[in-house]
Write an enzyme that holds these catalytic residues in place. Structure first.
Site, short mmCIF file in Angstrom:
data_model
loop_
_atom_site.label_atom_id
_atom_site.label_comp_id
_atom_site.label_asym_id
_atom_site.label_seq_id
_atom_site.Cartn_x
_atom_site.Cartn_y
_atom_site.Cartn_z
N GLU A 83 18.30 -16.04 -7.60
CA GLU A 83 17.42 -15.33 -8.18
C GLU A 83 17.23 -15.83 -9.40
O GLU A 83 16.47 -14.84 -10.42
CB GLU A 83 18.75 -14.69 -8.41
CG GLU A 83 18.87 -12.72 -8.72
CD GLU A 83 17.68 -12.46 -7.92
OE1 GLU A 83 17.19 -12.48 -6.25
OE2 GLU A 83 17.22 -10.59 -8.69
N CYS A 140 1.13 -1.58 -0.06
CA CYS A 140 0.07 -0.08 0.24
C CYS A 140 0.82 1.42 -0.14
O CYS A 140 2.14 0.90 0.59
CB CYS A 140 -0.88 -0.13 1.42
SG CYS A 140 -2.35 -1.57 1.61
N LYS A 160 6.59 -3.61 -3.78
CA LYS A 160 7.60 -3.11 -4.35
C LYS A 160 8.22 -3.80 -2.80
O LYS A 160 9.64 -3.99 -2.37
CB LYS A 160 8.27 -1.84 -4.90
CG LYS A 160 9.37 -1.55 -4.83
CD LYS A 160 10.07 -2.12 -6.21
CE LYS A 160 11.48 -2.04 -6.30
NZ LYS A 160 12.29 -3.05 -6.99
#
Ligand code: AGP
Length: 614
Positions: A487, A2, A609
């Site tokens: 990764e 958020c 993110k």
């Protein structure tokens, strides 16, 4: 995760909020909303899933009040309740005169909600956040001010919050507070601002302050007053801002991910800039609170991190153990503090986090501190929550990263941790000064190697095109190639939504090889190191079971190429530094496969993110 922005006293409150929300889109969200103070109460609009919510708000805002004095906006990443307009923030109380936006999780929301409903409150969403709005309403029932109502309500809340509230009766006031979830406030030119992250406010003011846990801020036009939840005067921490607005825009590239991949040579160079003095002494940041004596006293290292940062930490472990000869453990942060870790004053705990806000890592570091450990943070965000709480900080200087998938922040974390390994080696005398100087030279040469690999994006695109029917991928590596494989698999999963697993190649025979069949793609990290021959044996094993082989190998290495159906060429470098170079073709591979499948590489589904909830 958020995002919040609040504005009061600006010339165009709505525009400032919408632009700020646009700059927070990178955090990942599924719905968005705004509330403004109007002549006859609060005005609200919300937009949800399946659309570009922030751009939709611009359309919906056509009937917004003209020249509102204040307003608050929110992008929501659903935790409790689906991503619908009804669950989007801002939430209203029963009267529609009080509005809040909230990041975090109210852990005791069920208990609070039961009490509020029994007292006659009508809750209309499935969210934990709406409960907080009604709780403030109930605490204001005796005529208390918005600030007092918020203070009393937050005293009853368990969990994490960054919250901002407005009331129609006090249009010249926005009240905000935080616990665990980050919140910054700012002032400038007759206006005041709040936001969950720096980029939201970069275009409005550079006079920014971070609220600490359990501080409350009253924002009025051009003035911010900070106090504790008990009402005592307090000070927020001034932030040093060295990012510019341009750095958070796309700058001619098709998307942020491409831009950020191409910024990696500069980011790596900047991360090392000025850290090796002419006399060969290696220095941590000037602001680092860990001196040479502290570093010499370290007996072992514990690293906590999540996601890509965890993979960077695994590379760091190899470097710290090999060069500084310090036993090093790496923990996934979300598990770390629940396993009753054994740490003491001799342990240096390192938190690796590009955002510096990931709640699992932050809480892990707090646990480590409570056990007596010194704390060092490797972060990309100056004055982030982790940086503020640490004894020392080693900043990666990658600039803002907007794409949800970590690229340049990941690469600079590896470089920072390998540099730290050399700092520790120098402090402990575990490597000769000649060897440290040689390794430092190799590190300083990395940007040139990266430039070379970046020119090969079209070659990787051709490999991706040949694989566009594939659905199952295994990424294999050994030694420092293992984290590279992890990764590579994570990057592919994140943005292309294809099944991808990363394994240490030697582990394959202990089970996963059962899944290899014609059509499975095996991506092997086969750049040259001590275990190259063993790596080749593992590749032979999957090749003979029909897998399609893609290998990352060193330029001109025909022996490696003989094993591969497709090669991803990289320049040869010092083996311990190879993860920095080897990561790039895997970033490109994930990118081109995601594009081939028509996905938005900057905003992958379900991801955020900055993960500020547990
Ligand atoms: C990486 O591409 C991710 N999106 C994610 O795994 C990330 O690395 C993780 O959430 C940790 O974030 P941090 O570095 O901000 O702590």
């Amino acid at each position: 995760m958020c995002g919040i922005i609040g504005v009061i006293g600006a010339d165009d409150v709505l525009l400032t909020i919408l632009e700020g929300l646009g700059r927070l889109e990178y955090r990942g969200y599924d719905s968005a909303g705004v509330v403004l103070s109007g002549h006859d109460g609060l005005w609200r609009c919300r937009a949800a899933e399946g659309t570009h919510s922030v751009s939709d708000l611009r359309g919906l805002a056509e009937d917004a009040p003209t020249r509102p004095g204040s307003g608050v906006g929110h992008t929501r990443w659903a935790t409790h309740g689906e991503p619908t307009a009804a669950n989007a923030h801002p939430h209203f109380d029963c009267t529609g005169r009080l509005a809040i936006v909230h990041n975090g999780i109210i852990e005791n929301h069920v208990e609070l909600s039961d009490r509020l409903v029994a007292a006659g409150h009508v809750l209309v969403s499935q969210t934990d956040s709406e409960v907080l709005c009604h709780l403030i309403e109930s605490e204001m029932a005796d005529g208390a001010s918005l600030s007092d109502g918020m203070r009393r309500a937050l005293g009853q809340v368990r969990g994490s919050f960054a919250v901002a509230a407005m009331h129609a009766d006090e249009p010249d006031l926005v009240v905000a507070s935080r616990r665990i979830s980050p919140l910054i406030v700012g002032v400038g030119d007759g206006a005041s601002f709040l936001a969950s992250d720096i980029p939201a406010l970069l275009g409005s003011t550079r006079e920014l302050f971070a609220l600490e846990d359990d501080q409350l801020a009253e924002l009025r036009p051009g003035a911010v007053q900070v106090m504790t939840l008990d009402g005592a005067p307090a000070r927020a921490t001034a932030l040093s801002i060295d990012w510019d607005v341009a750095a958070s825009r796309q700058g001619g590239f098709d998307d942020f991910m491409t831009k950020e991949i191409h910024e990696q040579p500069t980011a790596v160079a900047d991360t090392l800039l000025g850290r090796c003095r002419a006399d060969g002494a290696l220095v941590l940041d000037d602001a680092s609170g860990l001196g040479a004596a502290d570093l010499r006293a370290v007996e072992r290292v514990c690293i906590v991190a999540c996601g890509s940062s965890y993979h960077a930490a695994l590379v760091g472990k190899y470097a710290i153990e090999r060069w500084a000869r310090l036993p090093t453990q790496v923990d996934i942060a979300s598990e770390f503090r629940y396993r009753d870790p054994i740490l003491d004053e001799g342990t240096l705990t390192i938190g690796v986090s590009q955002s510096g806000e990931t709640v699992d890592t932050l809480q892990g570091l707090r646990e480590a501190r409570s056990l007596g450990s010194k704390i060092l943070v490797v972060s990309n965000v100056v004055d982030s929550s982790m940086a503020r709480e640490a004894d020392g900080v080693l900043y990666t200087r990658a600039g803002p990263e907007i794409g949800v998938a970590a690229t340049k922040t990941y690469l600079t974390q590896i470089v920072a941790l390998e540099f730290l390994a050399l700092v520790l080696a120098q402090a402990r005398g575990s490597l000769s000064s000649t060897e440290i100087a040689r390794l430092m030279d190799c590190m300083l040469g990395l940007p040139d190697h990266l430039d070379t690999v970046l020119e090969r994006t079209k070659d990787v695109a051709a490999v991706a095109q040949a694989l566009d029917e594939a659905r199952d991928f295994f990424f294999l590596g050994r030694h420092v190639g293992h984290p590279v494989a992890l990764e590579g698999a994570l990057k592919l999963k994140e943005i292309s939504y294809l099944r991808a697993e990363g394994y240490p190649a030697g582990e394959l025979k202990h089970g996963p090889i059962a899944l290899i069949e014609p059509g499975t793609v095996v991506v092997g990290i086969a750049s040259r190191n001590d275990l190259w021959e063993k790596m080749c044996s593992s590749i032979q094993e999957v090749k003979s079971r029909g897998a399609t082989i893609v290998l990352v190998g060193n330029d001109g290495d025909e022996q490696t190429a003989e094993l591969a159906d497709h090669m991803l060429w990289v320049p040869r470098t010092e083996p311990m530094l190879s993860p920095v170079v080897d990561a790039i073709p895997l970033q490109f591979l994930a990118y081109w496969l995601a594009k081939a499948h028509g996905h938005d590489v900057d905003r992958p589904r379900n991801l955020a993110k900055t993960v500020t909830v547990e």
